[in-house]
Scaffold this motif. Structure first.
Motif, PDB file in Angstrom:
ATOM      1  N   PRO A 102       0.805  -1.221   0.000  1.00  0.00           N
ATOM      2  CA  PRO A 102       0.000   0.000   0.000  1.00  0.00           C
ATOM      3  C   PRO A 102       0.841   1.275   0.000  1.00  0.00           C
ATOM      4  O   PRO A 102       0.311   2.361  -0.211  1.00  0.00           O
ATOM      5  N   ARG A 103       2.148   1.161   0.253  1.00  0.00           N
ATOM      6  CA  ARG A 103       3.023   2.319   0.312  1.00  0.00           C
ATOM      7  C   ARG A 103       3.812   2.445  -0.991  1.00  0.00           C
ATOM      8  O   ARG A 103       4.512   1.518  -1.401  1.00  0.00           O
ATOM      9  N   VAL A 104       3.696   3.621  -1.613  1.00  0.00           N
ATOM     10  CA  VAL A 104       4.460   3.851  -2.836  1.00  0.00           C
ATOM     11  C   VAL A 104       5.957   3.813  -2.557  1.00  0.00           C
ATOM     12  O   VAL A 104       6.761   3.430  -3.417  1.00  0.00           O
ATOM     13  N   GLU A 105       6.351   4.180  -1.319  1.00  0.00           N
ATOM     14  CA  GLU A 105       7.766   4.147  -0.953  1.00  0.00           C
ATOM     15  C   GLU A 105       8.335   2.734  -0.982  1.00  0.00           C
ATOM     16  O   GLU A 105       9.555   2.555  -1.080  1.00  0.00           O
ATOM     17  N   VAL A 106       7.468   1.735  -0.895  1.00  0.00           N
ATOM     18  CA  VAL A 106       7.906   0.333  -0.947  1.00  0.00           C
ATOM     19  C   VAL A 106       7.730  -0.233  -2.355  1.00  0.00           C
ATOM     20  O   VAL A 106       8.593  -0.948  -2.859  1.00  0.00           O
ATOM     21  N   ARG A 107       6.611   0.097  -2.983  1.00  0.00           N
ATOM     22  CA  ARG A 107       6.345  -0.459  -4.317  1.00  0.00           C
ATOM     23  C   ARG A 107       7.459  -0.132  -5.307  1.00  0.00           C
ATOM     24  O   ARG A 107       7.900  -0.997  -6.075  1.00  0.00           O
ATOM     25  N   LEU A 108       7.904   1.111  -5.302  1.00  0.00           N
ATOM     26  CA  LEU A 108       8.898   1.516  -6.297  1.00  0.00           C
ATOM     27  C   LEU A 108      10.260   0.832  -6.100  1.00  0.00           C
ATOM     28  O   LEU A 108      10.800   0.262  -7.053  1.00  0.00           O
ATOM     29  N   GLN A 160       6.446   2.972 -11.411  1.00  0.00           N
ATOM     30  CA  GLN A 160       6.462   1.533 -11.142  1.00  0.00           C
ATOM     31  C   GLN A 160       6.339   0.733 -12.431  1.00  0.00           C
ATOM     32  O   GLN A 160       7.055  -0.263 -12.626  1.00  0.00           O
ATOM     33  N   VAL A 161       5.432   1.148 -13.306  1.00  0.00           N
ATOM     34  CA  VAL A 161       5.285   0.436 -14.575  1.00  0.00           C
ATOM     35  C   VAL A 161       6.575   0.538 -15.390  1.00  0.00           C
ATOM     36  O   VAL A 161       6.994  -0.436 -16.035  1.00  0.00           O
ATOM     37  N   ALA A 162       7.227   1.689 -15.340  1.00  0.00           N
ATOM     38  CA  ALA A 162       8.495   1.832 -16.071  1.00  0.00           C
ATOM     39  C   ALA A 162       9.533   0.844 -15.550  1.00  0.00           C
ATOM     40  O   ALA A 162      10.251   0.207 -16.333  1.00  0.00           O
ATOM     41  N   HIS A 163       9.639   0.693 -14.220  1.00  0.00           N
ATOM     42  CA  HIS A 163      10.573  -0.289 -13.662  1.00  0.00           C
ATOM     43  C   HIS A 163      10.194  -1.707 -14.085  1.00  0.00           C
ATOM     44  O   HIS A 163      11.069  -2.526 -14.410  1.00  0.00           O
TER      45      HIS A 163
END
Length: 559
Positions: A361-367, A407-410
């Motif tokens: 749920p955290r963007v800081e983790v997803r990326l 995230q999609v770019a990664h």
């Protein structure tokens, strides 16, 4: 995609009108206050741009500085310009003006005089230091100036002020700081008296004691600072630990683990700094716990430190094991930093956990988790990457989740690195111009298609990419990143049938009329040149570099 291939972008050149300085000199000679002020401000700013001939303004700036009829705003701007020009010959005029035209000028001028080691300023500061009626702002300026000059004769007065409980805390701390910068020995007894003084406010006395010893390394100084490192006031403990780390990290080591459990982030950081500087297997687990620290500066410092320590053969595996423990935890801060650390270490056993964290749920983790999957490039992750990419592609049609484009770019970069042919249908959705697909995702999708189809021409894909390069339709216009990646993909695919078209485009100056710091046009052109070389072996001439304009000045010469 930003670095593979590594495009060599020509450095921009400055385009400075030769009459710019002359025009400002004319403005300085005008009687209007605003004209003088704005011209002086422009000259001060222009010193950062390497504009030639600015020193010709010094005589007129000095006139504005000392003239009684000058407006305060113009005088201040003239002083600022003289300082920016490093006009040390103007020191005496600056000093005289600072003493006769107000506190704001003193705040501007006196630090410059200290840096220039002006002897006349020293006399003023010593007189100010001894005078009881000196106000706090002027007194602090004097103390800072004398500290810069390393003036030993100021020490008795500075120490006396640091000990004077009738002074404000700010003045006492400043006096102690100045004395500590000047003296490298001899202040131990004064510091000990202050440290033992329980008068209110107590911790100010202890901070003054530590600052007095800023240049001391004697046994007595070490003992006193070590005692203060255990103080219950975090500001005192942090300052003491910092000084001990400056003297010798080994002095902090017995205190480090307890310091790293402090509620204060600076105390924790000082404890961690000691262990990072004295690496040992026993230090890895305590340090790894700070990967989940609530303070971003602490956890990022530890993560970077552990990454550097991983170069030591005996620490590499313990660091990986400790980071895996943090990655498995439920604190998002730890998941963030452990993902970055293990991704940088290309630790493949973390792949399954990274896949789980892609849905955090955290963007800081997803990326960082998704980025780490690209770094480790494990083939077994391809189905999960495609599934996640497909899910996000559907989701973005109805919402714009924070960090989704990145995230999609990664994700797509990972699929490109892995040459995942099964991802082709997903990636092809991002080639046409669609607003909701966003720029990073589209650029990375095309970059990935080039990787997947490396050395394999594909008529249908080539046609789609050529369409992107030649898309000049407005509302919205095609972004340069997509055009750049399209050229690179064509070069990778060995689309030799497109070589002549790419060559013509690359050599057509009218397509790349741009200037300034935005290098997107230049990157696109260099991508075309790179692609032509890949397809034909021909080295096209390097284009002229972009020009950076003279700037948005208040007054500029007509073209």
């Amino acid at each position: 995609m930003d670095s593979d291939p590594g495009l060599q972008i020509p450095e921009p050149v400055k385009d400075i009108h030769p009459n710019l300085t002359t025009l400002w000199l004319e403005a300085l000679n005008r009687p209007e206050t605003d004209m003088q002020r704005m011209a002086a401000e422009s000259i001060a700013r222009a010193t950062q741009r390497d504009i030639p001939g600015l020193d010709k303004a010094v005589p007129r700036l000095e006139e504005i500085l000392v003239a009684e009829e000058s407006h305060p705003a113009a005088r201040y701007a003239a002083a600022r310009a003289l300082i920016a020009l490093d006009s040390r010959a103007s020191s005496d005029k600056l000093l005289e003006t600072s003493q006769s035209h107000g506190a704001d000028l003193r705040q501007l001028i006196e630090p410059a005089l200290a840096a220039w080691e002006n002897p006349a300023a020293k006399t003023v500061w010593m007189e100010r230091l001894a005078a009881k009626e000196t106000g706090p702002r002027n007194l602090i300026l004097a103390m800072r100036g004398l500290a810069e000059l390393q003036d030993q004769s100021a020490l008795p007065d500075l120490v006396a002020i640091a000990n004077d409980l009738t002074r404000t805390s700010a003045v006492r701390l400043e006096a102690a700081t100045a004395a500590g910068k000047i003296a490298e020995s001899g202040l131990e007894q004064d510091a000990e008296r202050l440290a033992g003084n329980t008068s209110s406010p107590r911790f100010i006395n202890q901070l003054c004691a530590i600052r007095l010893l800023a240049g001391h390394s004697s046994a007595g100084a070490k003992t006193l600072i070590t005692e203060l490192a255990g103080h219950d006031e975090p500001a005192v403990a942090a300052a003491a630990l910092q000084r001990l780390n400056e003297i010798d990290h080994a002095l902090v080591l017995p205190l480090a683990e307890k310091a790293m459990q402090s509620p204060d982030p600076e105390v924790r950081r000082q404890g961690a700094l000691c262990m990072l500087q004295l690496p040992s297997v026993d230090h890895i687990v305590p340090l790894s716990k700070l990967l989940a620290d609530p303070h971003p500066g602490v956890r990022s410092k530890v993560s970077e430190g552990l990454y550097k320590l991983s170069e030591k053969p005996d620490l590499n595996e313990p660091i990986r094991a400790a980071a895996m423990q943090v990655l498995a935890g439920d604190r998002w801060q730890g998941q963030e930093q452990a993902s970055l650390l293990l991704g940088a270490l290309e630790h493949k056993p973390a792949a399954d956990r990274f896949i789980e964290l892609m849905e955090s749920p955290r963007v800081e983790v997803r990326l960082p988790a998704t980025w780490a999957l690209r770094k480790i490039a494990v083939p077994e992750t391809i189905p999960a990457l495609i599934a996640q990419g497909s899910e996000l592609t559907q989701r973005r049609r109805i919402t714009n989740q924070p960090g989704m484009d990145e995230q999609v770019a990664h994700l797509f970069e990972a699929l490109g690195v892995l040459k995942a042919e099964d991802a082709t249908p997903l990636l092809l959705q991002y080639v046409p111009k669609r607003v909701r697909m966003n720029n990073l995702s589209r650029g990375s999708a095309i970059w990935a298609l080039g990787q997947i189809n490396e050395g394999s021409p594909n008529d249908q894909l080539e046609e789609a990419l050529i369409e992107r390069i030649y898309d000049f339709a407005p509302q919205p216009s095609e972004v340069k990143l997509v055009k750049e990646m399209s050229a690179i993909a064509l070069g990778r695919m060995q689309a030799v049938d497109q070589a002549q078209m790419l060559r013509r485009f690359a050599l057509d100056d009218s397509q790349f009329a741009s200037s300034g710091s935005d290098d997107s046009n230049m990157r696109f052109r260099m991508a075309l040149i790179w692609a032509v070389k890949e397809l034909t072996g021909d080295e096209l001439p390097t284009p002229k570099p972009n020009t950076i304009g003279q700037g948005n000045w208040f007054l500029e010469p007509l073209p």
